[in-house]
Design a protein around this motif. Structure first.
Motif, mmCIF file in Angstrom:
data_model
loop_
_atom_site.group_PDB
_atom_site.id
_atom_site.type_symbol
_atom_site.label_atom_id
_atom_site.label_comp_id
_atom_site.label_asym_id
_atom_site.label_seq_id
_atom_site.Cartn_x
_atom_site.Cartn_y
_atom_site.Cartn_z
ATOM 1 N N SER A 33 0.833 -1.208 0.000
ATOM 2 C CA SER A 33 0.000 0.000 0.000
ATOM 3 C C SER A 33 0.862 1.251 0.000
ATOM 4 C CB SER A 33 -0.945 -0.002 1.205
ATOM 5 O OG SER A 33 -0.229 0.047 2.424
ATOM 6 N N GLU A 202 -10.788 -6.826 3.626
ATOM 7 C CA GLU A 202 -10.396 -6.227 2.355
ATOM 8 C C GLU A 202 -11.203 -4.965 2.056
ATOM 9 O OE1 GLU A 202 -8.092 -7.245 -0.514
ATOM 10 O OE2 GLU A 202 -7.266 -7.514 1.478
ATOM 11 N N ALA A 203 -12.510 -5.059 2.241
ATOM 12 C CA ALA A 203 -13.358 -3.898 1.964
ATOM 13 C C ALA A 203 -13.052 -2.746 2.911
ATOM 14 C CB ALA A 203 -14.827 -4.294 2.068
ATOM 15 N N THR A 205 -10.291 -2.108 4.492
ATOM 16 C CA THR A 205 -8.973 -1.517 4.277
ATOM 17 C C THR A 205 -9.077 -0.266 3.408
ATOM 18 O OG1 THR A 205 -7.859 -3.651 4.452
ATOM 19 C CG2 THR A 205 -6.664 -1.905 3.341
ATOM 20 N N VAL A 206 -9.850 -0.366 2.353
ATOM 21 C CA VAL A 206 -10.031 0.790 1.470
ATOM 22 C C VAL A 206 -10.912 1.836 2.146
ATOM 23 C CG1 VAL A 206 -10.798 1.540 -0.807
ATOM 24 C CG2 VAL A 206 -9.733 -0.709 -0.526
ATOM 25 N N ASN A 224 -6.777 -0.524 9.042
ATOM 26 C CA ASN A 224 -7.665 -1.417 9.783
ATOM 27 C C ASN A 224 -7.284 -1.484 11.248
ATOM 28 O OD1 ASN A 224 -9.042 -1.895 7.458
ATOM 29 N ND2 ASN A 224 -8.714 -4.102 7.409
ATOM 30 N N GLY A 238 -6.866 -5.267 -1.651
ATOM 31 C CA GLY A 238 -7.213 -4.136 -0.796
ATOM 32 C C GLY A 238 -6.013 -3.278 -0.461
ATOM 33 N N SER A 242 -5.892 0.541 -1.479
ATOM 34 C CA SER A 242 -5.723 1.495 -0.389
ATOM 35 C C SER A 242 -4.615 2.490 -0.714
ATOM 36 C CB SER A 242 -5.396 0.747 0.910
ATOM 37 O OG SER A 242 -5.071 1.646 1.946
#
Length: 255
Positions: A33, A202-203, A205-206, A224, A238, A242
Protein backbone atom coordinates in the motif's frame (compact mmCIF):
# COMPACT_ATOMS: atom_id res chain seq x y z
CA UNK A 1 40.84 2.30 -4.49
CA UNK A 2 39.29 1.54 -1.10
CA UNK A 3 39.18 5.23 -0.12
CA UNK A 4 37.75 6.15 -3.51
CA UNK A 5 34.91 3.71 -2.93
CA UNK A 6 34.24 5.12 0.54
CA UNK A 7 34.28 8.67 -0.78
CA UNK A 8 31.98 7.83 -3.70
CA UNK A 9 29.42 6.17 -1.44
CA UNK A 10 29.41 8.79 1.31
CA UNK A 11 29.30 11.75 -1.08
CA UNK A 12 26.47 10.18 -3.08
CA UNK A 13 24.42 9.26 -0.01
CA UNK A 14 24.85 12.54 1.84
CA UNK A 15 24.03 14.48 -1.33
CA UNK A 16 20.70 12.65 -1.53
CA UNK A 17 20.11 13.26 2.16
CA UNK A 18 20.76 17.00 1.93
CA UNK A 19 18.39 17.30 -1.02
CA UNK A 20 15.61 15.47 0.82
CA UNK A 21 15.41 16.96 4.31
CA UNK A 22 12.05 18.51 3.41
CA UNK A 23 9.53 16.90 1.09
CA UNK A 24 5.85 16.70 0.27
CA UNK A 25 5.03 13.25 1.62
CA UNK A 26 6.75 11.00 4.14
CA UNK A 27 5.60 7.38 4.12
CA UNK A 28 6.49 5.18 7.08
CA UNK A 29 6.55 1.57 5.97
CA UNK A 30 7.22 0.17 2.51
CA UNK A 31 4.64 -2.55 2.06
CA UNK A 32 2.42 -2.74 -1.04
CA UNK A 33 0.00 0.00 0.00
CA UNK A 34 2.80 2.41 0.84
CA UNK A 35 4.68 1.66 -2.39
CA UNK A 36 1.61 2.22 -4.57
CA UNK A 37 0.89 5.45 -2.71
CA UNK A 38 4.48 6.62 -3.12
CA UNK A 39 4.71 5.96 -6.85
CA UNK A 40 1.35 7.65 -7.52
CA UNK A 41 2.27 10.76 -5.52
CA UNK A 42 5.65 10.91 -7.25
CA UNK A 43 3.96 10.52 -10.65
CA UNK A 44 1.98 13.66 -9.85
CA UNK A 45 5.23 15.59 -9.47
CA UNK A 46 5.63 15.63 -5.70
CA UNK A 47 8.70 14.74 -3.65
CA UNK A 48 8.26 11.52 -1.65
CA UNK A 49 10.49 9.77 0.87
CA UNK A 50 9.80 6.35 2.37
CA UNK A 51 11.27 4.89 5.55
CA UNK A 52 11.72 1.17 6.19
CA UNK A 53 13.07 -0.15 9.48
CA UNK A 54 14.28 -3.41 7.92
CA UNK A 55 17.03 -3.92 5.38
CA UNK A 56 14.67 -4.80 2.52
CA UNK A 57 11.59 -2.75 1.61
CA UNK A 58 8.43 -4.59 0.62
CA UNK A 59 6.66 -5.34 3.90
CA UNK A 60 4.80 -8.61 4.33
CA UNK A 61 4.24 -9.24 0.64
CA UNK A 62 7.62 -10.96 0.18
CA UNK A 63 6.62 -14.02 2.17
CA UNK A 64 3.25 -14.68 0.55
CA UNK A 65 1.32 -16.94 2.90
CA UNK A 66 3.43 -18.98 5.30
CA UNK A 67 6.36 -18.44 2.89
CA UNK A 68 4.44 -19.96 -0.02
CA UNK A 69 5.53 -17.39 -2.58
CA UNK A 70 2.12 -16.73 -4.11
CA UNK A 71 -0.43 -14.07 -3.28
CA UNK A 72 -4.06 -13.63 -4.29
CA UNK A 73 -5.40 -10.41 -5.75
CA UNK A 74 -9.00 -9.54 -6.56
CA UNK A 75 -10.20 -8.43 -9.98
CA UNK A 76 -10.66 -4.86 -8.80
CA UNK A 77 -6.89 -4.40 -8.45
CA UNK A 78 -5.71 -6.37 -11.49
CA UNK A 79 -5.41 -3.19 -13.54
CA UNK A 80 -2.44 -2.23 -11.35
CA UNK A 81 -0.71 -5.51 -12.15
CA UNK A 82 -1.28 -4.84 -15.84
CA UNK A 83 0.02 -1.28 -15.59
CA UNK A 84 3.18 -2.34 -13.72
CA UNK A 85 3.67 -5.40 -15.98
CA UNK A 86 3.42 -7.88 -13.13
CA UNK A 87 2.45 -11.29 -14.57
CA UNK A 88 -0.39 -13.24 -12.98
CA UNK A 89 -2.56 -16.30 -13.54
CA UNK A 90 -6.32 -16.44 -13.46
CA UNK A 91 -7.53 -18.65 -10.58
CA UNK A 92 -11.30 -18.16 -10.80
CA UNK A 93 -13.84 -15.52 -11.74
CA UNK A 94 -12.79 -13.07 -9.04
CA UNK A 95 -9.18 -13.92 -8.09
CA UNK A 96 -5.77 -14.03 -9.75
CA UNK A 97 -2.51 -15.21 -8.26
CA UNK A 98 1.00 -13.86 -8.77
CA UNK A 99 4.49 -14.58 -7.53
CA UNK A 100 5.04 -12.65 -4.30
CA UNK A 101 8.76 -12.03 -4.87
CA UNK A 102 8.28 -10.79 -8.41
CA UNK A 103 5.33 -8.58 -7.44
CA UNK A 104 7.10 -7.05 -4.45
CA UNK A 105 10.30 -6.35 -6.34
CA UNK A 106 8.29 -4.78 -9.16
CA UNK A 107 6.53 -2.39 -6.77
CA UNK A 108 9.87 -1.33 -5.28
CA UNK A 109 11.42 -0.87 -8.72
CA UNK A 110 8.57 1.23 -10.09
CA UNK A 111 8.45 3.45 -6.99
CA UNK A 112 12.20 4.10 -7.14
CA UNK A 113 12.08 4.64 -10.92
CA UNK A 114 9.50 7.38 -10.40
CA UNK A 115 11.83 9.23 -8.06
CA UNK A 116 10.72 7.97 -4.67
CA UNK A 117 13.62 7.99 -2.21
CA UNK A 118 13.51 4.81 -0.11
CA UNK A 119 15.49 4.92 3.13
CA UNK A 120 16.02 1.32 4.21
CA UNK A 121 17.17 0.39 7.72
CA UNK A 122 15.61 3.61 9.04
CA UNK A 123 12.82 3.59 11.63
CA UNK A 124 10.27 6.34 12.13
CA UNK A 125 10.15 6.52 15.90
CA UNK A 126 8.09 9.70 16.31
CA UNK A 127 6.44 12.54 14.40
CA UNK A 128 7.13 16.25 14.23
CA UNK A 129 4.09 17.88 15.86
CA UNK A 130 3.71 21.62 15.30
CA UNK A 131 0.72 24.00 15.35
CA UNK A 132 -1.62 21.09 16.10
CA UNK A 133 -0.56 19.24 12.96
CA UNK A 134 1.70 16.33 12.07
CA UNK A 135 4.47 18.07 10.13
CA UNK A 136 7.23 15.51 9.66
CA UNK A 137 8.92 12.40 10.96
CA UNK A 138 11.60 11.64 13.53
CA UNK A 139 13.92 8.85 12.41
CA UNK A 140 16.75 6.70 13.67
CA UNK A 141 18.61 3.69 12.34
CA UNK A 142 16.50 0.54 12.47
CA UNK A 143 19.13 -1.46 14.41
CA UNK A 144 19.48 1.38 16.94
CA UNK A 145 15.75 1.25 17.67
CA UNK A 146 15.65 -2.56 17.82
CA UNK A 147 18.60 -2.68 20.23
CA UNK A 148 17.16 0.08 22.40
CA UNK A 149 20.35 2.12 22.21
CA UNK A 150 20.27 5.62 23.67
CA UNK A 151 21.04 7.48 20.44
CA UNK A 152 19.20 10.67 19.53
CA UNK A 153 17.32 10.72 16.20
CA UNK A 154 17.10 13.24 13.38
CA UNK A 155 13.98 14.85 11.94
CA UNK A 156 12.64 15.45 8.44
CA UNK A 157 9.87 17.88 7.55
CA UNK A 158 6.93 16.83 5.38
CA UNK A 159 3.64 18.38 4.37
CA UNK A 160 1.88 15.06 5.02
CA UNK A 161 2.83 11.82 6.75
CA UNK A 162 1.41 8.40 5.89
CA UNK A 163 1.26 5.58 8.41
CA UNK A 164 1.81 2.46 6.30
CA UNK A 165 3.42 0.44 9.10
CA UNK A 166 0.96 -2.43 8.89
CA UNK A 167 -0.55 -4.26 11.84
CA UNK A 168 1.08 -2.20 14.64
CA UNK A 169 0.00 1.19 13.13
CA UNK A 170 3.02 2.50 15.00
CA UNK A 171 3.02 6.08 13.75
CA UNK A 172 -0.59 6.75 14.61
CA UNK A 173 -0.31 5.06 17.98
CA UNK A 174 2.75 7.12 18.88
CA UNK A 175 1.29 10.42 17.69
CA UNK A 176 -1.96 9.87 19.57
CA UNK A 177 -0.31 8.71 22.78
CA UNK A 178 2.31 11.44 22.97
CA UNK A 179 0.10 14.36 22.01
CA UNK A 180 -3.23 13.33 23.55
CA UNK A 181 -5.06 14.02 20.30
CA UNK A 182 -8.48 12.86 19.17
CA UNK A 183 -8.30 10.86 15.96
CA UNK A 184 -10.86 10.72 13.19
CA UNK A 185 -12.13 7.30 14.31
CA UNK A 186 -15.43 6.39 15.99
CA UNK A 187 -13.64 6.05 19.34
CA UNK A 188 -11.31 8.99 18.77
CA UNK A 189 -8.31 6.70 19.31
CA UNK A 190 -6.46 3.70 17.87
CA UNK A 191 -8.98 0.86 18.11
CA UNK A 192 -6.69 -2.12 17.29
CA UNK A 193 -7.26 -4.71 14.61
CA UNK A 194 -9.77 -7.54 14.93
CA UNK A 195 -9.26 -11.18 14.01
CA UNK A 196 -9.25 -12.41 10.43
CA UNK A 197 -12.23 -11.92 8.15
CA UNK A 198 -10.88 -11.72 4.61
CA UNK A 199 -13.90 -10.28 2.81
CA UNK A 200 -14.73 -7.65 5.42
CA UNK A 201 -11.08 -6.85 6.04
CA UNK A 202 -10.40 -6.23 2.35
CA UNK A 203 -13.36 -3.90 1.96
CA UNK A 204 -12.63 -2.01 5.17
CA UNK A 205 -8.97 -1.52 4.28
CA UNK A 206 -10.03 0.79 1.47
CA UNK A 207 -12.89 2.36 3.46
CA UNK A 208 -10.61 3.16 6.39
CA UNK A 209 -7.94 4.77 4.22
CA UNK A 210 -8.18 8.46 5.05
CA UNK A 211 -6.73 11.41 6.93
CA UNK A 212 -7.13 10.72 10.63
CA UNK A 213 -5.57 13.92 11.94
CA UNK A 214 -4.30 17.05 10.18
CA UNK A 215 -1.19 16.01 8.27
CA UNK A 216 -1.54 12.29 9.12
CA UNK A 217 -3.01 9.63 6.83
CA UNK A 218 -3.33 5.85 7.21
CA UNK A 219 -3.37 3.17 4.53
CA UNK A 220 -3.08 -0.59 4.22
CA UNK A 221 -3.30 -2.78 7.29
CA UNK A 222 -2.48 0.21 9.49
CA UNK A 223 -5.84 1.67 8.49
CA UNK A 224 -7.66 -1.42 9.78
CA UNK A 225 -5.57 -1.38 12.94
CA UNK A 226 -6.48 2.23 13.61
CA UNK A 227 -10.20 1.76 12.93
CA UNK A 228 -10.65 -1.63 14.60
CA UNK A 229 -11.41 -3.66 11.47
CA UNK A 230 -10.41 -7.27 10.69
CA UNK A 231 -7.15 -8.48 9.21
CA UNK A 232 -7.45 -10.27 5.91
CA UNK A 233 -4.50 -12.61 5.42
CA UNK A 234 -2.58 -13.09 2.13
CA UNK A 235 -5.05 -11.22 -0.10
CA UNK A 236 -3.49 -8.04 -1.45
CA UNK A 237 -6.03 -6.31 -3.66
CA UNK A 238 -7.21 -4.14 -0.80
CA UNK A 239 -3.64 -3.16 0.00
CA UNK A 240 -3.02 -1.94 -3.55
CA UNK A 241 -6.34 -0.10 -3.77
CA UNK A 242 -5.72 1.49 -0.39
CA UNK A 243 -2.44 2.89 -1.70
CA UNK A 244 -4.27 4.28 -4.74
CA UNK A 245 -6.88 5.93 -2.54
CA UNK A 246 -4.50 7.56 -0.09
CA UNK A 247 -2.42 8.91 -2.99
CA UNK A 248 -5.50 10.56 -4.51
CA UNK A 249 -6.42 12.10 -1.16
CA UNK A 250 -2.91 13.46 -0.63
CA UNK A 251 -2.56 14.78 -4.17
CA UNK A 252 -5.85 16.58 -3.65
CA UNK A 253 -4.52 18.19 -0.47
CA UNK A 254 -1.16 19.14 -1.97
CA UNK A 255 -2.61 20.83 -5.08
Amino acid sequence: MDLEVTKAITESWFSKLQENLCFDAAIAGTGPSGLIAALRIAEAGYKVSMFESKLAPGGGMWGGAMMFSSVAIQNEAVYLLDELEIPYERYNDHLVTCDSVLATSALIYHAAKRGVLIHNAMSVEDVVFKDDRVSGVVVNWGPVVREGLHVDPLSFRAKVVVDATGHPCMITETAARKNNIILNTPAGKVCGERSLNAAEGEAMTVENTKMIYPGLYVCGMAANGVFGSPRMGPVFGGMLLSGEKVAKLIIGELK
